[in-house]
Design a protein around this motif. Structure first.
Motif, mmCIF file in Angstrom:
data_model
loop_
_atom_site.group_PDB
_atom_site.id
_atom_site.type_symbol
_atom_site.label_atom_id
_atom_site.label_comp_id
_atom_site.label_asym_id
_atom_site.label_seq_id
_atom_site.Cartn_x
_atom_site.Cartn_y
_atom_site.Cartn_z
ATOM 1 N N ALA A 178 0.831 -1.204 0.000
ATOM 2 C CA ALA A 178 0.000 0.000 0.000
ATOM 3 C C ALA A 178 0.862 1.249 0.000
ATOM 4 C CB ALA A 178 -0.918 0.001 1.219
ATOM 5 N N LEU A 238 2.492 1.701 -3.343
ATOM 6 C CA LEU A 238 1.559 2.173 -4.350
ATOM 7 C C LEU A 238 1.338 3.666 -4.198
ATOM 8 C CD1 LEU A 238 -0.143 1.085 -6.637
ATOM 9 C CD2 LEU A 238 -2.009 0.746 -5.031
ATOM 10 N N ALA A 239 1.096 4.065 -2.955
ATOM 11 C CA ALA A 239 0.814 5.467 -2.689
ATOM 12 C C ALA A 239 2.011 6.339 -3.067
ATOM 13 C CB ALA A 239 0.462 5.664 -1.228
ATOM 14 N N VAL A 250 2.645 6.762 -6.832
ATOM 15 C CA VAL A 250 1.792 7.743 -7.486
ATOM 16 C C VAL A 250 2.494 9.085 -7.499
ATOM 17 C CG1 VAL A 250 -0.358 9.041 -7.301
ATOM 18 C CG2 VAL A 250 -0.351 6.593 -6.844
ATOM 19 N N MET A 289 -4.669 6.174 -10.684
ATOM 20 C CA MET A 289 -3.838 5.464 -9.702
ATOM 21 C C MET A 289 -4.331 5.749 -8.283
ATOM 22 S SD MET A 289 0.060 5.348 -11.089
ATOM 23 C CE MET A 289 0.418 7.071 -11.188
ATOM 24 N N ILE A 290 -4.718 6.987 -8.046
ATOM 25 C CA ILE A 290 -5.171 7.333 -6.691
ATOM 26 C C ILE A 290 -6.485 6.622 -6.363
ATOM 27 C CG2 ILE A 290 -6.002 9.229 -5.227
ATOM 28 C CD1 ILE A 290 -3.872 10.989 -6.548
ATOM 29 N N ILE A 324 -7.436 3.670 -7.413
ATOM 30 C CA ILE A 324 -7.125 2.273 -7.092
ATOM 31 C C ILE A 324 -6.451 2.195 -5.728
ATOM 32 C CG2 ILE A 324 -5.733 0.280 -7.773
ATOM 33 C CD1 ILE A 324 -6.320 1.128 -10.698
ATOM 34 N N ALA A 325 -5.508 3.119 -5.491
ATOM 35 C CA ALA A 325 -4.820 3.127 -4.193
ATOM 36 C C ALA A 325 -5.818 3.355 -3.068
ATOM 37 C CB ALA A 325 -3.750 4.221 -4.181
ATOM 38 N N PHE A 383 -7.847 0.295 -2.461
ATOM 39 C CA PHE A 383 -6.972 -0.743 -1.910
ATOM 40 C C PHE A 383 -6.733 -0.513 -0.422
ATOM 41 C CE2 PHE A 383 -2.583 -2.484 -1.316
ATOM 42 C CZ PHE A 383 -2.924 -3.817 -1.514
ATOM 43 N N VAL A 384 -6.402 0.704 -0.060
ATOM 44 C CA VAL A 384 -6.149 1.021 1.348
ATOM 45 C C VAL A 384 -7.411 0.800 2.180
ATOM 46 C CG1 VAL A 384 -5.595 2.879 2.964
ATOM 47 C CG2 VAL A 384 -4.270 2.618 0.864
#
Lengths: 328, 333, 261
Positions: A8, A11-12, A15, B317-318, B320-321, B324-325
């Motif tokens: 996580a 991923l963050a 970005v 992307m944000i 999906i993120a 996901f979180v």
């Protein structure tokens, strides 16, 4: 669990890192000394505007200024405005804009002018031009006239013609229409039997022209006032099997349209000169920014060229054909 | 509570602590992302921190944010409203036509605004009726009304913009206080506060969450579920109407293409804000953050001279993120 | 425990779905503060009986008599108005809401004055009452601000039952309350049922888990093929006997089983 947490976090952060990396390293600092001019096209993906960018970039290189090309993928004011506003916030020296709407951008562009940013319009323009340094565009009226002349010549001054406009209320569309209608009056043997609007839809143009073909057996020509209008018209003519008799004149000189002229799918097209528009706009902007008051004309209208099979392969025509990608 | 194995208990409690951190971070992590994005842009291009950029970015965020407020209510009930963008366009046109017909005075302004809001409200109520009474899934119902609304928009306008708007409206649209906060932002902020309080503090809010969490349970405890759902979609339509009027005011013209694709950005803002499409979860503050992230990316990327295409990449992307979180947080509970 | 007048009397109730006669002739009664088990094979008519008593279904014939007067239940709200609450297997809890919100769902406490008129919740009062209800029912929850989705199955079951009683229920219908629970949690729920009895609330318990039924009920109504196969007093019966009634090996009335309506 830890793995997931790491994923996580990764991923963050990716970005953000991705965005940071996407910034060209030099871009932030390069503009400190030289002038920066921004070109906001109607849409960034259109060959017309890509060609304009190529002309503008070439001129910018010659003059030693930095040219930014930023815009939206759709010709919509609400998507264009944030881009324009951001460029104003960035405080570029000059702003070249092809407004997607004649009024929507005016408040922002006025603010820019007030802040000392030189504002020029290219291709389309604004209703209120009081704050503009210059407006550079194609002569759309002349384009309409040229289309009329070409159709009359092809039909030996005899027969019915139709015009399919791409939109209502857009200055360029209305001027092409007016030029065409006025010029057609000069040919006593020609008659405009239909004046339709296809709302930028190829399929609408297709069905409109199909109906016109049925209603008017003497039809000899159709003028589609942009790429989509013309492509739809040509499709209808082709499927009716009357390609020999009914000539279609298009607008713009996208590589595909040139291909269509060679194959005979369309008779010809009215080519604008976006490359020249870009060059001129940058030149005027530079003069305004540097204060070299070499009389900048408030309004510049560039003439167009009709391309048909007769001249499509001439070397002098080549420069009129739009680019598909950005020149480096 | 009466766990006989001490080792298991300690294990449990450390895990619990870790989850708590996750949870705490979870509620605010999108806000952290927003702050980081702003800092990154500010460092790369100091002009990002200008008053003008604040003014223009917050103003451009209002369009999506207003839609996203209504969408938040809808999504919490596990619904979806695809029609908001099209209803925005239609409301702008109906309001514009009314004002064009009545001329440039105060009456025209008031009638125009009412017509625009009413247009949105009617479409919202129709959505609610189709979902709650005709039992058509929200996706299909609002896909249908989306088509209806955009069709009517073009039928009414013939594809042309309406530019004859009353001066008070357009000066509202481009007006601001101290070149820093625009009038549209103030109105939007007010609506955010009202709807945020309604959602968090009122019976209406609890029932909204209850319906999204367990519709059958809500029904059995005596909540009139269909009526509540109709109200929820009504709110969404009303917000789309308000957004339509504000967009027309900002651009000094009502355009039939206004609002196209806005519904997807509004849904994205709500999802980034922590709402679940399965219902029961979401809040206005999150939605505000989500909307601002989208607007900040749009302006910031241009300022640092990155192709605007990156905006959709980053937003994607944000999203999906974000989901996901959220999943991690809720799986751990 | 028994009062003189039955709280609920079910008299000759019939129900069919198309060609299927779900209930042929159901007769039993429940007294205040009595726990009655409703058992039977799948398809014996337990669910249909519950659905009729909770107002979800309307019977084709026969009477439901509550506190001495005939009632007609046209919807779940009718039943709730009388004081009949049903706790279904799925519990009907909103997992995303906290304990207090669930306890008060549909009848929230509002603030006084203008704020109440705008629908503002009186969270403080709801929390206080929720705490009170849980203490009274001996339900242990660490923090009533916890979301119900974060609680265990047994805790959820307890909250669903507590909610039913907090609404002033005189009769609670419990549909398989221990089906999904472990041993410890089941024990807690059974304690809760006993607690209800001690407070004078009547309970109809549907369950497949015979030991639970035998542990907690006063009487057992055995359904078989849409009829009452037998009514047993729990302290005088055995697991074997109940099973014999369920399977039809034993029956209290041998009359007219074959007669179709």
């Amino acid at each position: 669990m830890t793995l997931k947490k790491k994923a996580a976090a990764l991923l963050a952060s990716s970005v953000l890192a991705g965005m940071a990396l996407a910034v060209p390293a030099g871009s932030v600092y390069a503009a400190s000394k030289s002038y920066t001019i921004a070109l906001v096209p109607g849409m960034t993906t259109d060959p017309f505007y890509i060609t304009m960018n190529n002309g503008a970039q070439a001129e910018a290189k010659k003059l030693g200024v930095k040219l930014l090309f930023q815009g939206s993928t759709a010709m919509v004011a609400s998507e264009q405005l944030p881009v324009v506003n951001s460029l104003i916030a960035k405080h570029v020296n000059a702003l070249l804009v092809a407004p997607a709407d004649a009024n929507a951008l005016t408040p922002s562009l006025k603010t820019a002018a007030k802040q000392g940013i030189k504002v020029l319009t290219v291709d389309t323009t604004t209703a209120d031009q009081s704050f503009l340094t210059a407006a550079v565009t194609s002569n759309n009226y002349q384009g309409g006239e040229a289309a009329a002349d070409a159709l009359a010549k092809a039909a030996h001054d005899h027969g019915d013609v139709a015009i399919i406009n791409f939109d209502k209320g857009v200055t360029t569309a209305d001027e092409r229409n007016a030029g065409f209608m006025a010029e057609m009056k000069k040919y006593p043997g020609m008659k405009v039997v239909a004046n339709e609007y296809c709302n930028d839809s190829q399929t609408t143009a297709d069905s409109q022209v199909s109906s016109i073909l049925l209603a008017h057996p003497n039809l000899v020509g159709v003028f589609g006032t942009n790429t989509y209008a013309a492509a739809g018209a040509a499709e209808a003519v082709k499927s009716s099997g009357m390609s020999k008799k009914v000539k279609v004149i298009a607008y713009d000189a996208e590589p595909e349209e040139i291909q269509d002229i060679k194959s005979g799918f369309i008779y010809g097209t009215v080519a604008q000169n976006p490359y020249k528009e870009g060059e001129l706009a940058v030149e005027y902007a530079y003069e305004a920014v540097t204060g070299k008051k070499v009389k900048i004309p408030k309004s510049t209208k560039l003439n167009n060229l009709v391309i048909t099979q007769q001249n499509v392969n001439k070397p002098s025509t080549k420069q009129w054909i739009y680019a598909e990608s950005t020149q480096k | 509570m009466s766990n006989p194995m001490p080792t298991a208990t300690t294990l449990n409690s450390t895990k619990h602590q870790r989850i708590n951190i996750m949870e705490k971070l979870g509620d605010y992590w999108t806000l952290c992302v927003l702050v980081v994005i702003i800092l990154v842009f500010g460092i790369l291009a100091p002009s990002f921190f200008s008053a003008f950029n604040f003014l223009s970015t917050t103003t451009s965020a209002t369009e999506i944010l207003l839609l996203a407020i209504g969408e938040t209510f809808v999504i919490i009930t596990s619904g979806i409203d695809l029609s908001v963008g099209a209803v925005l366009g239609l409301s702008g046109i109906t309001a514009g036509m009314a004002m064009q017909a009545l001329g440039n005075d105060a009456l025209s302004l008031i009638v125009g605004i009412l017509v625009g809001l009413l247009t949105g409200l009617i479409f919202g109520l129709v959505n609610g009726f189709v979902v709650a009474k005709m039992n058509i899934t929200p996706f299909i119902a609002t896909l249908g009304t989306m088509g209806i609304a955009s069709g009517i928009t073009f039928l009414l306008s013939n594809g042309a913009d309406i530019t004859a708007l009353p001066t008070p409206l357009t000066s509202f649209g481009s007006g601001n206080i101290a070149s820093f906060i625009s009038y549209p932002v103030i109105v939007t902020a007010l609506l955010c506060v009202i709807s945020g309080i309604a959602l968090a503090k009122s019976r209406f809010g609890v029932h909204t969450y209850a319906i999204g969490s367990n519709q059958e349970a809500a029904r059995r405890t005596g909540i009139n579920v269909p009526r509540h759902i109709i109200k929820i979609y009504g709110i969404s339509g009303l917000m789309a109407g308000a957004s339509g009027i504000i967009v027309a005011a900002r651009f000094a013209s009502a355009s039939p293409i206004s609002g196209q694709n806005d519904e997807l950005n509004a849904i994205a803002a709500v999802v980034i804000g922590g709402a679940s499409l399965f219902g029961g979860r979401g809040n206005i503050l999150g939605t505000v953050v989500g909307s601002i992230i989208i607007a900040v990316l749009a302006s910031g990327l241009v300022i640092v001279n990155v192709q605007a295409y990156w905006q959709t990449v980053a937003v994607g992307m944000i999203i999906i993120a974000a989901v996901f979180v959220e999943q991690l947080r809720h799986r751990n509970k | 425990m028994r009062g003189d007048q039955p709280l609920l009397q079910v008299s000759h109730v019939r129900k069919h779905y198309g060609a299927i006669q779900a209930l042929r002739d159901i007769n039993f009664d429940v007294y205040p503060g009595e726990v009655v088990g409703l058992v039977g094979d799948n398809g014996a008519g337990k669910s249909t009986t519950i659905r009729i008593l909770s107002g979800v279904e309307v019977p084709d014939g026969g009477d439901v008599i509550f506190e001495g007067s005939k009632v007609s239940l046209k919807g779940p709200l009718d039943a709730q108005m009388l004081g009949v609450e049903t706790v279904y297997q799925d519990l009907a809890l909103a997992l995303h809401l906290d304990v207090a919100s669930n306890l008060f769902l549909g009848r929230e406490e509002l603030q006084r004055g203008w704020r109440g008129r705008f629908g503002f919740l009186n969270r403080k009062e709801m929390m206080r009452q929720a705490e009170e209800i849980l203490v009274q029912m001996n339900v242990q929850i660490k923090d009533i601000r916890q979301k119900v989705g974060e609680l265990s199955g047994g805790q959820r079951q307890s909250i669903a039952i507590a909610r039913a009683t907090s609404r002033g229920a005189k009769l609670i219908l419990l549909d398989e309350p221990t089906a999904a629970l472990g041993v410890q949690e089941s024990a807690k729920v059974l304690e809760l049922i006993k607690k209800l009895r001690s407070q004078g609330v009547a309970v109809i318990l549907i369950s497949h888990t015979m030991p639970h039924v035998l542990e907690v009920t006063d009487r057992i109504v055995v359904l078989r093929r849409g009829q009452v196969g037998g009514i047993l007093t729990t302290k005088d019966t055995t697991l074997e006997e109940v099973v014999q009634y369920i399977t039809g090996a034993k029956s209290q009335h041998s009359e007219k089983e074959g007669v179709l309506a």
